[in-house]
Design a protein around this motif. Structure first.
Motif, PDB file in Angstrom:
ATOM      1  N   LYS A   9       0.832  -1.195   0.000  1.00  0.00           N
ATOM      2  CA  LYS A   9       0.000   0.000   0.000  1.00  0.00           C
ATOM      3  C   LYS A   9       0.873   1.253   0.000  1.00  0.00           C
ATOM      4  N   PHE A  10       1.974   1.246   0.766  1.00  0.00           N
ATOM      5  CA  PHE A  10       2.867   2.388   0.789  1.00  0.00           C
ATOM      6  C   PHE A  10       3.531   2.570  -0.575  1.00  0.00           C
ATOM      7  N   ARG A  11       3.869   1.460  -1.227  1.00  0.00           N
ATOM      8  CA  ARG A  11       4.462   1.535  -2.559  1.00  0.00           C
ATOM      9  C   ARG A  11       3.483   2.188  -3.540  1.00  0.00           C
ATOM     10  N   GLU A  12       2.229   1.814  -3.463  1.00  0.00           N
ATOM     11  CA  GLU A  12       1.219   2.391  -4.356  1.00  0.00           C
ATOM     12  C   GLU A  12       1.068   3.895  -4.100  1.00  0.00           C
ATOM     13  N   SER A  13       1.116   4.292  -2.819  1.00  0.00           N
ATOM     14  CA  SER A  13       0.968   5.710  -2.491  1.00  0.00           C
ATOM     15  C   SER A  13       2.145   6.518  -3.029  1.00  0.00           C
ATOM     16  N   VAL A  14       3.355   5.982  -2.892  1.00  0.00           N
ATOM     17  CA  VAL A  14       4.533   6.670  -3.397  1.00  0.00           C
ATOM     18  C   VAL A  14       4.466   6.774  -4.911  1.00  0.00           C
ATOM     19  N   ILE A  18       4.314  10.233  -7.455  1.00  0.00           N
ATOM     20  CA  ILE A  18       5.267  10.492  -8.533  1.00  0.00           C
ATOM     21  C   ILE A  18       4.566  10.635  -9.879  1.00  0.00           C
ATOM     22  N   GLU A  19       3.486   9.874 -10.073  1.00  0.00           N
ATOM     23  CA  GLU A  19       2.878   9.789 -11.402  1.00  0.00           C
ATOM     24  C   GLU A  19       1.737  10.766 -11.623  1.00  0.00           C
ATOM     25  N   ILE A  20       0.987  11.122 -10.575  1.00  0.00           N
ATOM     26  CA  ILE A  20      -0.180  11.979 -10.776  1.00  0.00           C
ATOM     27  C   ILE A  20      -0.162  13.130  -9.766  1.00  0.00           C
ATOM     28  N   ASP A  21      -0.922  14.163 -10.062  1.00  0.00           N
ATOM     29  CA  ASP A  21      -1.079  15.269  -9.118  1.00  0.00           C
ATOM     30  C   ASP A  21      -2.129  14.894  -8.087  1.00  0.00           C
ATOM     31  N   VAL A  22      -1.736  14.916  -6.820  1.00  0.00           N
ATOM     32  CA  VAL A  22      -2.650  14.585  -5.728  1.00  0.00           C
ATOM     33  C   VAL A  22      -3.043  15.870  -5.028  1.00  0.00           C
ATOM     34  N   ILE A  47      11.182   5.068  -1.490  1.00  0.00           N
ATOM     35  CA  ILE A  47      11.433   6.414  -2.028  1.00  0.00           C
ATOM     36  C   ILE A  47      12.896   6.444  -2.466  1.00  0.00           C
ATOM     37  N   THR A  48      13.153   5.986  -3.654  1.00  0.00           N
ATOM     38  CA  THR A  48      14.520   5.914  -4.171  1.00  0.00           C
ATOM     39  C   THR A  48      15.027   7.315  -4.503  1.00  0.00           C
ATOM     40  N   PRO A  49      16.349   7.488  -4.660  1.00  0.00           N
ATOM     41  CA  PRO A  49      16.860   8.809  -5.062  1.00  0.00           C
ATOM     42  C   PRO A  49      16.234   9.314  -6.353  1.00  0.00           C
ATOM     43  N   GLU A  50      16.029   8.405  -7.301  1.00  0.00           N
ATOM     44  CA  GLU A  50      15.395   8.811  -8.565  1.00  0.00           C
ATOM     45  C   GLU A  50      13.968   9.280  -8.322  1.00  0.00           C
ATOM     46  N   ALA A  51      13.240   8.555  -7.456  1.00  0.00           N
ATOM     47  CA  ALA A  51      11.863   8.937  -7.157  1.00  0.00           C
ATOM     48  C   ALA A  51      11.800  10.279  -6.440  1.00  0.00           C
ATOM     49  N   LYS A  58       9.349  17.185 -11.006  1.00  0.00           N
ATOM     50  CA  LYS A  58       8.173  17.014 -11.865  1.00  0.00           C
ATOM     51  C   LYS A  58       6.851  17.184 -11.126  1.00  0.00           C
ATOM     52  N   ARG A  59       6.814  16.809  -9.852  1.00  0.00           N
ATOM     53  CA  ARG A  59       5.569  16.874  -9.073  1.00  0.00           C
ATOM     54  C   ARG A  59       5.803  17.685  -7.802  1.00  0.00           C
ATOM     55  N   PHE A  60       6.238  18.917  -7.999  1.00  0.00           N
ATOM     56  CA  PHE A  60       6.625  19.700  -6.833  1.00  0.00           C
ATOM     57  C   PHE A  60       5.443  19.968  -5.907  1.00  0.00           C
TER      58      PHE A  60
END
Length: 864
Positions: A9-14, A18-22, A47-51, A58-60
């Motif tokens: 669930k935490f992976r999905e939230s992260v 990254i992918e959409i505006d929340v 939460i990897t360095p790339e993420a 990208k999603r500030f």
């Protein structure tokens, strides 16, 4: 929810972040995110360095909401510390610890970014041009974004209750709120300390501000149980106070009385983590010194360390210790709990005993959490002491005798309350506690390896941080330096330092460690009492291939430094002059040199006078000048008892004779024979001089500056030109070749001017007179016995010889004292952060090396 389900669930939230505006008003998403149970390992892995960088670039808006909500929750838990919210607060701490270094990549010392600047330091958190619906839009946005909450302030069932100061908090920059919240949480009841009462406001002296753990004024000097700090009888207390006053007078410190100021008294003492400096055992709480809060303390210390990592992202040649606002907030006079934090960190480090209960393998049954707390405490304390301006050791008290900092001093730019507290430690009891703590911890580096049962003693890994902290005390607290030199046995620290240098001489990852050990030796060797104390016999057996000898600690220092020169890594070349300077400083007080040390010193003279070294550069003979000064000091001031040195000089008389009779044709012939037309030399003394980072000043035995001619001054003190080139050996090119042995360039050619300068700067007269008198005596003795003479007979004869009236007039004793400068300060910053970076790479990599500018990070080829 099971562990695997919560992780997914935490992976999905992260991924969603990254992918959409929340939307920040999506209460269900944010409520669920903060309630998901997650460990620090899971947060850092998912939460990897790339993420993190993609989220920032990208999603500030999502990052702003994440940062704002986490900060708001920490502020809320400080205001209303209910233990039902501690798990959610830990989630916030872990997320902030992960994302803060990536925000600081675009912070004060990194590449500036308008969005990051406004998020961290703007009033509110909305980026420029955003409206009230953004993460920081509106006065209520910050405190409304809590668990299950929204910007309108609607609270869900599991949200934290709102405090009374929410509106005031919203007017503070988020960066300040994060740092202050972390410093509050280090003393949060039932989270990182026990309950305490703060009811001492009425007792505070007029005109004094006491920084209490709640961030306001007041505080009680008693512990949680109402105990007072009576540990000495009246007679003992008066005696100690008298000794402390005398020590201050000897150091030239005069107490100043101020009408008002910021109090430096820790209040309440019951919340300090361990007894020692600033607090005695009976001033702690009823469960003082408990380790049940260690896990939470480790988590919050990591957050505070992440918030202070600004220096990592500044190029070494542009670093400014006053530029980071994050660190300025943490060390300001009004930083909450700063005094209690200083003493908690210091006492946690120095009260730790790695031997445990003294039973073999007892450390195997102890928790690793406390060891980690000790290591993080050392790292954070060193970091907090490495910014801002030095603290003044001049004691200032209010009318009641309590130490204070005047308001004008505390308000000036660059003020650092931690450095001030460090400089102001003046009690003999506290200074002894500090020194004994260093001795106990540093001795572990060889005691853990010197056991009959393998691995029966735990090895402490934070010795580099300990040496940095020890250096900070030597530099900033004159009473500490004077105390350990006059009241303590400094040899107890010198033995582990020599062991570390000896064992690290060939390890490219520990070149920086050798540098800091050299700094400490050079600093201490400038004091007469240090050289005298080194005459104590060395009786230990270290777990290394150190040559066996029967002698003093001065012999140990010399044998160690000799080994570093003849068998050390090539990157130690810039330290050669420092090594010999240390020996030169202690030589006037060396009563009895061992045979091993004497032979090795003369071997060094032969090495540096050999054509290979002498003609490697125009300045190569400066090492010889220092070595000759060593011999002269011993001959003139300690002739009696040093027959081993005299005999070693007599045996190698040809080396001195060749140098004294050197002519230009001989020099050119020897140079051509060694180098010919080559353009590669194995040792370049000019390159050595160009990389020195230590400067010294010359004083006589009384501490007065010594005037020197233009010709000799350039060799008596070390030039300072560059720190960056040698500062970071322990964090660069872990798998590369650091032991290269050549410097490419046109080799040096002797000239008349060079020869004249060499003759003028080498003090050969004393040794020449000695040889002129003693060589015939020894030759005659050998002739009488047909060349069959036992060395013991020669040594006995030399012991009875007197040189009174045969030697030149004794020269003045010249001691070269270390002088602080901007280059060594930069070196320490780079070295410290290199250590912090490496020590926090496992098991969880706290920092990513890609954006680090302070030093170069290289990965070993064996790593994936």
């Amino acid at each position: 929810m099971g562990a695997s389900a919560s992780r997914e669930k935490f992976r999905e939230s992260v991924s969603a972040l990254i992918e959409i505006d929340v939307s920040p008003d999506d209460a269900d998403f944010w409520d669920e995110l903060w309630k998901i149970p997650s460990s620090a390992e899971e947060v850092f892995e998912l939460i990897t360095p790339e993420a993190a960088r993609k989220l920032r670039d990208k999603r500030f808006e999502n990052l702003a909401t994440l940062f704002t909500q986490a900060t708001a929750q920490l502020c809320q838990i400080v205001e209303t510390p209910y233990n039902i919210y501690f798990d959610q607060a830990l989630n916030c701490v872990r997320v902030l610890t992960r994302i803060l270094p990536f925000l600081l990549e675009k912070g004060d010392l990194g590449d500036s970014d308008a969005n990051v600047e406004h998020l961290c330091w703007g009033i509110g958190s909305s980026p420029p041009g955003e409206g009230p619906g953004s993460p920081g839009g509106g006065d209520d946005a910050l405190t409304g974004l809590v668990i299950g909450g929204s910007a309108s302030g609607a609270d869900g069932e599991s949200s934290m209750p709102r405090g009374e100061d929410d509106e005031d908090d919203s007017q503070e920059p988020l960066a300040l709120l994060v740092v202050h919240a972390a410093m509050h949480m280090l003393f949060l009841p039932q989270f990182t300390c026990d309950f305490y009462e703060d009811d001492g406001k009425a007792d505070a002296p007029p005109g004094t501000v006491s920084l209490s753990p709640s961030g306001g004024a007041g505080g009680s000097p008693t512990g949680a149980g109402g105990q007072t700090s009576v540990v000495l009888t009246e007679a003992e207390l008066k005696k100690q106070e008298k000794e402390d006053r005398e020590a201050k007078a000897d150091a030239g410190l005069v107490t100043k009385i101020a009408d008002s100021g910021v109090s430096l008294v820790p209040t309440p003492t019951s919340i300090i983590w361990a007894a020692g400096a600033g607090v005695s055992p009976n001033q702690l709480g009823y469960d003082g010194g408990t380790r049940k809060y260690d896990k939470n303390r480790v988590e919050v210390l990591r957050l505070l360390l992440a918030a202070c990592c600004d220096p990592l992202f500044a190029p070494a040649d542009e670093y400014n210790p006053l530029a980071s606002r994050w660190m300025a907030v943490a060390v300001a006079a009004d930083a909450p709990n700063s005094i209690c934090l200083f003493y908690s960190l210091l006492n946690t480090i120095l009260s730790y005993d790695p031997n445990g209960i003294g039973v073999p393998y007892s450390s195997s049954f102890a928790s690793d959490t406390h060891v980690r707390l000790v290591e993080l405490s050392a790292q954070l304390l060193c970091v907090l002491l490495d910014c801002g301006l030095p603290g003044s050791p001049e004691p200032v008290t209010n009318e009641d005798g309590e130490p204070v900092v005047e308001f004008d001093e505390a308000a000036r730019g660059g003020f650092n309350i931690f450095r001030t507290l460090l400089a102001r430690i003046d009690s003999g009891r506290e200074l002894s506690f500090i020194f004994k703590g260093f001795v106990r911890l540093l001795r572990n580096v060889y005691e853990s390896q010197n056991t009959y049962l393998p691995n029966s003693k735990a090895k402490l890994e934070c010795f580099q941080e300990l040496l940095v902290l020890f250096w900070k005390l030597l530099e900033e607290n004159p009473l500490f330096t004077n105390h350990i030199l006059t009241q303590c046995d400094t040899n107890e620290v010198i033995v582990p330092i020599c062991y570390l240098m000896y064992q690290s001489r060939r390890d490219p990852a520990r070149i920086g460690l050798v540098h800091i050990c050299t700094f400490v030796l050079l600093k201490l060797s400038g004091e007469r009492s240090f050289g005298v104390n080194l005459n104590k016999p060395f009786l230990k057996r270290l777990p290394c291939d150190l040559p066996l000898f029967s002698g003093s600690h001065a012999d140990l220092v010399t044998i160690t430094l000799h080994k570093l020169i003849v068998n050390g890594a090539y990157k130690l070349v810039p330290l050669y002059s420092c090594f010999i300077t240390v020996i030169c400083n202690i030589s006037p007080y060396w009563r009895k040199m061992s045979l091993v040390a004497a032979v090795k010193l003369v071997n060094l003279f032969e090495l540096f006078s050999s054509p290979k070294f002498l003609y490697s550069g125009e300045n190569a003979h400066r090492h010889l000048a220092l070595l000759l000064e060593v011999f002269n000091n011993i001959i003139q001031y300690q002739f009696t008892g040093n027959q081993h040195m005299v005999y070693a000089i007599i045996r190698r008389k040809d080396s001195f004779g060749r140098l004294a009779s050197l002519t230009l044709p001989k020099a050119i012939a020897q140079c051509d024979k060694v180098y010919g037309d080559q353009t590669t030399t194995t040792y370049d003394a000019d390159a050595d001089a160009a990389k020195d980072i230590i400067s010294t000043t010359d004083v006589d035995g009384s501490g007065n500056p010594v005037g020197m001619s233009k010709k000799t001054s350039r060799y008596a003190s070390t030039d300072v030109t560059s720190a960056a080139s040698t500062a970071l050996s322990d964090v660069t090119s872990v798998g590369g070749d650091t032991n290269g042995s050549s410097v490419v360039g046109d080799h040096f050619v002797p000239t008349e001017e060079w020869l004249a300068e060499l003759k003028a700067t080498l003090p050969l007269e004393t040794v020449t007179r000695l040889l002129q008198h003693l060589v015939p005596v020894v030759d005659e003795m050998c002739a009488r016995k047909n060349g069959v003479v036992d060395e013991a007979e020669i040594l006995e004869m030399l012991q009875d010889v007197t040189m009174v009236g045969l030697l030149p007039v004794p020269h003045a004793i010249v001691i070269r004292k270390y002088q602080p400068n901007q280059y060594t300060a930069l070196w320490f910053t780079a070295f410290l952060w290199g250590v912090v970076f490496l020590r926090n790479q496992s098991p969880i990599p706290m920092f990513d090396g890609e954006a680090i500018e302070l030093f170069q990070v290289s990965v070993s080829q064996g790593d994936d």
